[in-house]
Design a protein around this motif. Structure first.
Motif, PDB file in Angstrom:
ATOM      1  N   ARG B 356       8.119  -1.821   9.060  1.00 35.90           N
ATOM      2  CA  ARG B 356       8.485  -2.698   8.164  1.00 35.90           C
ATOM      3  C   ARG B 356       7.569  -4.112   8.148  1.00 35.90           C
ATOM      4  O   ARG B 356       7.680  -4.590   9.381  1.00 35.90           O
ATOM      5  CB  ARG B 356      10.044  -3.287   8.193  1.00 35.90           C
ATOM      6  N   LEU B 357       6.836  -4.447   7.480  1.00 37.75           N
ATOM      7  CA  LEU B 357       5.908  -5.723   7.608  1.00 37.75           C
ATOM      8  C   LEU B 357       6.342  -6.721   6.482  1.00 37.75           C
ATOM      9  O   LEU B 357       6.312  -6.743   5.434  1.00 37.75           O
ATOM     10  CB  LEU B 357       4.385  -5.128   7.094  1.00 37.75           C
ATOM     11  N   ILE B 398       7.621  -1.760   3.094  1.00 36.62           N
ATOM     12  CA  ILE B 398       8.084  -0.570   3.815  1.00 36.62           C
ATOM     13  C   ILE B 398       7.002   0.464   3.661  1.00 36.62           C
ATOM     14  O   ILE B 398       6.885   0.902   2.529  1.00 36.62           O
ATOM     15  CB  ILE B 398       9.440  -0.297   3.585  1.00 36.62           C
ATOM     16  N   LEU B 399       6.702   0.935   5.042  1.00 37.97           N
ATOM     17  CA  LEU B 399       5.646   2.359   5.010  1.00 37.97           C
ATOM     18  C   LEU B 399       6.496   3.148   5.944  1.00 37.97           C
ATOM     19  O   LEU B 399       6.975   2.990   6.671  1.00 37.97           O
ATOM     20  CB  LEU B 399       4.273   1.663   5.535  1.00 37.97           C
ATOM     21  N   ILE B 400       6.358   4.569   5.337  1.00 34.40           N
ATOM     22  CA  ILE B 400       6.696   5.616   6.142  1.00 34.40           C
ATOM     23  C   ILE B 400       5.613   6.419   6.212  1.00 34.40           C
ATOM     24  O   ILE B 400       4.786   6.772   5.230  1.00 34.40           O
ATOM     25  CB  ILE B 400       7.756   6.476   5.556  1.00 34.40           C
ATOM     26  N   THR B 401       5.060   6.800   7.694  1.00 38.32           N
ATOM     27  CA  THR B 401       3.748   7.483   7.700  1.00 38.32           C
ATOM     28  C   THR B 401       3.979   9.072   7.701  1.00 38.32           C
ATOM     29  O   THR B 401       5.206   9.384   8.246  1.00 38.32           O
ATOM     30  CB  THR B 401       2.933   7.217   9.094  1.00 38.32           C
ATOM     31  N   HIS B 402       3.093   9.780   7.420  1.00 39.13           N
ATOM     32  CA  HIS B 402       3.252  11.240   8.173  1.00 39.13           C
ATOM     33  C   HIS B 402       2.914  11.174   9.779  1.00 39.13           C
ATOM     34  O   HIS B 402       2.575  10.131   9.984  1.00 39.13           O
ATOM     35  CB  HIS B 402       2.189  12.063   7.372  1.00 39.13           C
ATOM     36  N   GLU B 403       2.892  12.453  10.219  1.00 37.42           N
ATOM     37  CA  GLU B 403       2.871  12.388  11.733  1.00 37.42           C
ATOM     38  C   GLU B 403       1.422  12.013  12.237  1.00 37.42           C
ATOM     39  O   GLU B 403       0.363  12.171  11.601  1.00 37.42           O
ATOM     40  CB  GLU B 403       3.232  14.085  12.088  1.00 37.42           C
ATOM     41  N   ASP B 419      -5.994  -9.000  10.654  1.00 43.19           N
ATOM     42  CA  ASP B 419      -6.396  -9.341   9.243  1.00 43.19           C
ATOM     43  C   ASP B 419      -5.703 -10.657   8.868  1.00 43.19           C
ATOM     44  O   ASP B 419      -5.967 -11.266   7.742  1.00 43.19           O
ATOM     45  CB  ASP B 419      -6.296  -8.190   8.396  1.00 43.19           C
ATOM     46  N   GLY B 420      -4.497 -11.076   9.725  1.00 48.57           N
ATOM     47  CA  GLY B 420      -4.125 -12.217   9.273  1.00 48.57           C
ATOM     48  C   GLY B 420      -2.945 -12.364   8.199  1.00 48.57           C
ATOM     49  O   GLY B 420      -3.020 -13.336   7.455  1.00 48.57           O
ATOM     50  N   ARG B 421      -2.659 -11.178   7.549  1.00 43.55           N
ATOM     51  CA  ARG B 421      -1.747 -11.087   6.498  1.00 43.55           C
ATOM     52  C   ARG B 421      -0.091 -11.159   6.750  1.00 43.55           C
ATOM     53  O   ARG B 421       0.611 -11.219   6.091  1.00 43.55           O
ATOM     54  CB  ARG B 421      -2.190 -10.214   5.575  1.00 43.55           C
ATOM     55  N   LEU B 422      -0.182 -10.603   8.014  1.00 40.95           N
ATOM     56  CA  LEU B 422       1.255 -10.529   8.635  1.00 40.95           C
ATOM     57  C   LEU B 422       1.930 -11.672   8.850  1.00 40.95           C
ATOM     58  O   LEU B 422       1.258 -12.753   9.377  1.00 40.95           O
ATOM     59  CB  LEU B 422       1.275  -9.454   9.666  1.00 40.95           C
ATOM     60  N   VAL B 423       3.460 -11.679   8.682  1.00 37.16           N
ATOM     61  CA  VAL B 423       3.996 -12.955   9.059  1.00 37.16           C
ATOM     62  C   VAL B 423       5.203 -12.465  10.181  1.00 37.16           C
ATOM     63  O   VAL B 423       5.668 -11.291  10.029  1.00 37.16           O
ATOM     64  CB  VAL B 423       4.885 -13.446   7.962  1.00 37.16           C
ATOM     65  N   GLY B 424       5.023 -13.004  11.306  1.00 36.78           N
ATOM     66  CA  GLY B 424       5.850 -12.486  12.646  1.00 36.78           C
ATOM     67  C   GLY B 424       5.377 -11.097  12.910  1.00 36.78           C
ATOM     68  O   GLY B 424       4.291 -10.806  12.826  1.00 36.78           O
ATOM     69  N   GLU B 425       6.383 -10.434  13.559  1.00 34.11           N
ATOM     70  CA  GLU B 425       5.954  -9.182  14.214  1.00 34.11           C
ATOM     71  C   GLU B 425       6.348  -8.063  13.234  1.00 34.11           C
ATOM     72  O   GLU B 425       7.139  -8.112  12.535  1.00 34.11           O
ATOM     73  CB  GLU B 425       6.763  -9.049  15.632  1.00 34.11           C
ATOM     74  N   ALA B 426       5.452  -7.024  13.250  1.00 33.81           N
ATOM     75  CA  ALA B 426       5.964  -5.879  12.442  1.00 33.81           C
ATOM     76  C   ALA B 426       7.102  -5.119  13.020  1.00 33.81           C
ATOM     77  O   ALA B 426       7.157  -5.217  14.405  1.00 33.81           O
ATOM     78  CB  ALA B 426       4.649  -5.037  12.343  1.00 33.81           C
ATOM     79  N   GLN B 427       7.923  -4.356  12.215  1.00 31.51           N
ATOM     80  CA  GLN B 427       8.828  -3.676  12.819  1.00 31.51           C
ATOM     81  C   GLN B 427       8.256  -1.935  12.854  1.00 31.51           C
ATOM     82  O   GLN B 427       7.860  -1.824  11.732  1.00 31.51           O
ATOM     83  CB  GLN B 427      10.091  -3.861  12.143  1.00 31.51           C
ATOM     84  N   MET B 428       8.510  -1.453  14.071  1.00 31.57           N
ATOM     85  CA  MET B 428       8.012  -0.077  13.775  1.00 31.57           C
ATOM     86  C   MET B 428       9.061   0.800  14.550  1.00 31.57           C
ATOM     87  O   MET B 428       9.530   0.533  15.656  1.00 31.57           O
ATOM     88  CB  MET B 428       6.783   0.158  14.916  1.00 31.57           C
TER      89      MET B 428
END
Lengths: 435, 435
Positions: B356-357, B398-403, B419-428
């Protein structure tokens, strides 16, 4: 410690998986058990069949009783099946000769378990039968050992993979019972003669053993109320789903004031409950008891390897024990102290009911049904009559009742039938209340 | 057989439930065990506290070590908790004095289990600890005994009721982590200092014990990769649900070619899977192994009575054993034969990921994210960017990756951040693959 010498009678899928497992894990097993496990003698109906592994290291003993009492074995592993001979006589002979016995034979246990437990006790040997109920799920050990301090109030579960497979596919694909059964037979999930599974007898055998462990009563398979799944239709399954239920063949044993209510029948369980999510050939057992609360176990109820896992666990328990040791009695308490099984009358069963009635749709039909239910003090939770009547003037009515007694619902159905508005037989499926 | 004499140290809810249970079921227990179970001596921090039952029948021994080594006991029941003294010294002293030990102490086992198992073995006494993992669920017995012949590939489960309660309520009521934690504390489901539960340490202790039993390795709690649930938000839970998942705090140990991958972290499990349906304070453990396939057990992971059920089961196992008997070793195989624990690197973990970015929503953002993923050869299963950007020009993706591997996903996230486009930390959040 010297090796533990095993004599195995019966080399079907379970026997073959067992021997392969013991061979491939020999070193690990010796480590864990503190001694080697050694198959010394074997027996099967057909000596010539190719079983995919070499039989030559084992001495072949033609007569099961000679195998069971051979000086070359410490443990007799009975995997032939069948409630009577040769399983019965050979197990008895082994115990009397001071051999430990491991068996996967539910029918044998259900019919002769108390007698065999007594013989095991008086000879100071173990009678282990983990694989007899629910395949790979270690329900016997958990009930007999882990829950020793518990007073069980109910044990219930999905104990027959064939039936659960059929019901799961009927729902998933809208197929009829007959089509699913034929498919199950084709895939090897059902026997050529499936009666024993689909009529609930297999579930009853397993339930009888669990009932004895749960309540300290003698094993009484014939006392169990029995209904199979042959009358379940896709209409029942669809209607159940619409009302928030799924149909499972359950074995249930409940402690009541008037004895043990043990029964095998199709039952409605709420969608989203853990037991409703048990699909396909998987089995599940729930135990409700005073100290532990509710405990559920699920896993493979059949299959060569899963069943062999349970048989091997029983063998390892014997291997880990040391001379002079006698573990707890086979049925959880000395066989002589088991109480007689008192079966509570099915008429006294209390629960909700699902009814599917095919009626002649004319004015007053619903009123007369509702009146008959009211006469028995049965209140209704849901009524569904969604589809328009067909050209034949008939329509299905689905009712879900609040809790009432089996006597009341049966009396109401008799009265409804007497009113002459029913077409064919009413479908009645019990709703199992989960805690 | 003479009575089995118990010395109990620690009279909190478990100790009190145990004594009440032993008293109320004394006759049934004597029947089942073939001998009386007799509490002879007790000890607790505060002698004066009212525990709702009469302490006068039992001799009070102030010093735990004196209790543990008293001539008046056969079994030392350690219910004080804590990884060090007085639990550690008193259990050691009891074993050295030839007393069987029953303990519910996961921290003690996790830290000193191998040493204690060795002392138990060399003194020919039993060290039973069923209650140390998953409360009333008999997972230790099942792994140590029932599955002896199995080669385990993975063991995983919901091992902390506090965390599962919080996550269940966050989903059911849309409440924040902090609100749910406060409620759990009010209801007694969480400690005043909840760190140990919510940061995953409690789960790690239990997982360390299960890992040793599963793979025959030394207990290594500190090797476990650890993430708690404090960073989980209602947004994560809602997004997970929308994509067909539910978030659970799992402890997972997997056999890999480069060692054991043991980890505790929030994980996505598919809605409708059995483990996703385990709600509230209930625990569940699944074992995957070569013979049995997949076996799941669920039940109460804590609570005085459920934990006392497990302690009592351990005591009954000792009561049923006879002089000269030595059951299998505490950790499933002789402690001296346990392998060192080799932890597989977390970077090598393979699985799907939920991301979740929070991004600055300007042209090219999605393209740059997609490019960064592609650079790591990560393919995407789902992308959700449903809500319009807020006034701050931000939007969640929201992204869901394959394996893919943990290394790849971490490298991709580092690049995206650069790349400077994220706000805060990514949720993984890792997606746990179920079989």
């Amino acid at each position: 410690m010297p090796p533990l010498r095993l004599g195995i009678a019966g080399l079907g899928t379970v026997g073959a998986s067992l021997i392969k497992g013991l061979n491939s894990q020999a070193e690990m097993l010796a480590d864990r058990c503190g001694r080697e496990l050694l198959v010394t003698a074997i027996n099967a109906r057909d000596r010539g069949r190719d079983r995919g592994f070499d039989l030559s290291p084992y001495s072949w003993i033609d007569d099961p009783i000679s195998l069971a009492t051979s000086d070359d074995i410490d443990v007799y592993v009975e995997l032939m099946g069948g409630e009577d001979d040769p399983a019965y006589s050979s197990v008895k002979a082994a115990l009397a000769a001071g051999k430990h016995v491991v068996t996967a034979n539910k029918a044998l246990l259900a019919k002769h378990g108390v007698e065999l437990a007594e013989i095991a006790e008086s000879n100071g040997v173990l009678l282990n039968y983990e694989a007899a109920v629910a395949g790979g799920i270690p329900i016997i050990k958990v009930m007999r050992e882990s829950l020793t301090a518990n007073c069980v109030s109910r044990v219930f579960g999905i104990l027959n993979g064939t039936c659960n497979y059929i019901l799961t596919r009927m729902e998933a694909e809208g197929m009829s019972f007959e089509e699913c059964l034929a498919d199950a037979q084709r895939l090897g999930y059902a026997e050529a003669d499936p009666t024993f599974d689909i009529e609930g007898n297999d579930t009853a055998h397993k339930l009888a053993i669990l009932t004895s462990l749960a309540f300290g009563t003698k094993i009484a398979p014939d006392a169990i109320y029995l209904e199979g799944i042959t009358a379940i239709t896709t209409e029942d399954i669809a209607a159940a789903k619409e009302l928030g239920y799924r149909i499972k063949l359950l074995g249930v044993a409940t402690r009541t004031d008037s004895g043990v209510e043990s029964r095998v029948h199709p039952a409605m369980v709420p969608l989203g409950s853990a037991i409703a999510e048990i699909g396909g050939v998987t089995n599940a057992v729930t135990i409700e008891a005073d100290m532990v609360g509710s405990l559920m176990m699920s896993g493979p109820g059949a299959g060569g390897e899963a069943t062999a896992s349970a048989v091997a666990g029983d063998i390892c328990d014997i291997a880990k024990s040391r001379p002079g040791y006698q573990h707890g009695p086979a049925l959880g308490q000395p066989a002589a102290t088991l109480l007689p099984h008192t079966q509570a009358a099915m008429q006294a069963h209390e629960g909700g009911y699902f009814l599917r009635l095919q009626v002649v749709d004319k004015p007053g039909t619903m009123a007369s049904i509702a009146t008959r239910m009211a006469e028995q003090d049965i209140s209704l939770e849901s009524i569904v009559q969604r589809r328009a009547r067909g050209e034949d003037g008939q329509a299905p009515i689905i009712l879900i009742t609040h809790e009432c007694s089996e006597q009341e619902i049966r009396d109401a159905l008799t009265a409804i039938k007497g009113d002459g508005r029913l077409v064919g037989e009413a479908q009645m499926i019990r709703i199992e209340k989960l805690s």
